[in-house]
Design an enzyme around this catalytic site. Structure first.
Site, mmCIF file in Angstrom:
data_model
loop_
_atom_site.group_PDB
_atom_site.id
_atom_site.type_symbol
_atom_site.label_atom_id
_atom_site.label_comp_id
_atom_site.label_asym_id
_atom_site.label_seq_id
_atom_site.Cartn_x
_atom_site.Cartn_y
_atom_site.Cartn_z
ATOM 1 C CB SER A 25 -3.180 99.568 64.813
ATOM 2 O OG SER A 25 -2.279 98.580 65.064
ATOM 3 C CE LYS A 28 0.965 91.024 59.124
ATOM 4 N NZ LYS A 28 -0.041 91.694 58.295
ATOM 5 C CE1 TYR A 36 4.653 97.550 60.514
ATOM 6 C CE2 TYR A 36 3.410 95.476 60.442
ATOM 7 C CZ TYR A 36 3.603 97.018 60.235
ATOM 8 O OH TYR A 36 2.393 97.756 59.665
ATOM 9 N N GLY A 69 -4.948 94.682 47.415
ATOM 10 C CA GLY A 69 -4.205 95.212 46.491
ATOM 11 C C GLY A 69 -3.024 96.317 46.793
ATOM 12 N NE ARG A 155 7.476 85.528 54.285
ATOM 13 C CZ ARG A 155 6.955 86.516 53.440
ATOM 14 N NH1 ARG A 155 7.646 87.211 52.598
ATOM 15 N NH2 ARG A 155 5.750 86.772 53.631
#
Length: 241
Positions: A25, A28, A36, A69, A155
Site C-alpha cells: 500500500s 496515499k 487513487y 528514485g 494540485r
C-alpha cells in the site's frame, strides 16, 4: 486494479491455499484526499477483512512512502527537468515528503512476511525532507546559475505533508524496532495477545513533518549514495537494472 484486482487476488489466494498475502500500500491510503488514495484505502480494508474468511491464508499490508528514485517520483522528475529545461517546477515549497531506499522497502516486505499473522499494516520509521531543501540540493549539484525554480501551485488532492499513521490509527499501533505495526480495528483472533508485549507508540500521528527531517547535507548524502547526483547523461534507474 486496486479494488476488483485485490478482491480477485484474495479469492485466488484462498482457493490455492496460499500461506500469506502481503498487499503493498501507500501513504496515499491514509486519510485519502484523491481517488487513487481512496482506492488504495479500500484495498487495505479488503485485505484486512479477508482475515475474517474461513481459510488458511493470512492477509496483511505494508504501507510505505516514496521509494527513492522510482519511476515518476519527484527525484527523477527534478533531475530530468534540469537536464531538459534547466528548471524545476514545484507545486508548493512548504511540502514535506517521506523518502525510503529500495533496500528499506524490501526490508519492510520481508519483515511483514516474517511475522504477520493476518490483519496488520506494517510501516517503516522513515526520514522526511522539505521539498524546498530537496530542490536547493539538486539545483546546486546538477544545475547552474541559470537554473530556474518555478512554483506552479498545489494540485487537486495533493497533501502538504504525507501521513503514514493517522490519529485514528495511532491508539492501535505498536512498535517493532524500526517498524510500526497498525493493528486492526475489527476483532480478529489472537492478534491483540500476539502483540501484547510490544510498546504502544507515543505519537498522535506519524507524518513527514513530525518525523526526523533531513537537513541539506543529509539529503545530499541520500541522493549521492543512490546515484542521483551523477552525470545527467546517465539514467540511474536504467543503471540499477
Amino acid at each position: 486494479t486496486n479494488i476488483m484486482g485485490t478482491q480477485n487476488l484474495i479469492e485466488a489466494s484462498i482457493a490455492n491455499n496460499v500461506k500469506k498475502v502481503i498487499l503493498v500500500s501507500t501513504d496515499k491510503a491514509c486519510d485519502p484526499l484523491n481517488l487513487y488514495g481512496t482506492t488504495k484505502a479500500v484495498a487495505e480494508k479488503l485485505i484486512i477483512s479477508a482475515n475474517l474468511l474461513e481459510s488458511n491464508t493470512a492477509f496483511a499490508c505494508v504501507r510505505g512512502g516514496n521509494v527513492l528514485g522510482t519511476a515518476w517520483s519527484v527525484v527523477p522528475l527534478f533531475r530530468q527537468q534540469i537536464r531538459l529545461n534547466n528548471e524545476v517546477t514545484v507545486t508548493d515549497p512548504n511540502m514535506t515528503r517521506f523518502f525510503m531506499t529500495l533496500e528499506e522497502a524490501i526490508g519492510l516486505l520481508f519483515r511483514a512476511a516474517e511475522i504477520a499473522i493476518g490483519g496488520e499494516i506494517f510501516v517503516i520509521r522513515m526520514d522526511g525532507a522539505k521539498i524546498s531543501d530537496l530542490v536547493d540540493v539538486m539545483v546546486k549539484e546538477l544545475g547552474d546559475s541559470k537554473t530556474k525554480v518555478r512554483n506552479i501551485g498545489i494540485r487537486p488532492g495533493e497533501k502538504i505533508d504525507e501521513v503514514l499513521v493517522s490519529r485514528y490509527e495511532s491508539p492501535r499501533t505498536v512498535e517493532d524496532g524500526r517498524y510500526f505495526i497498525i493493528l486492526p480495528h475489527i476483532e480478529l483472533p489472537r492478534i491483540d495477545s500476539y502483540y501484547s508485549n510490544r510498546p504502544k507508540v507515543k505519537f498522535t500521528e506519524f507524518t513527514s513533518r513530525s518525523t526526523k527531517i533531513l537537513n541539506k547535507v543529509g539529503i545530499k548524502n541520500m541522493l549521492q549514495k543512490d546515484g542521483w547526483l551523477g552525470d545527467l547523461k546517465f539514467d540511474p534507474l536504467i543503471n540499477k537494472l
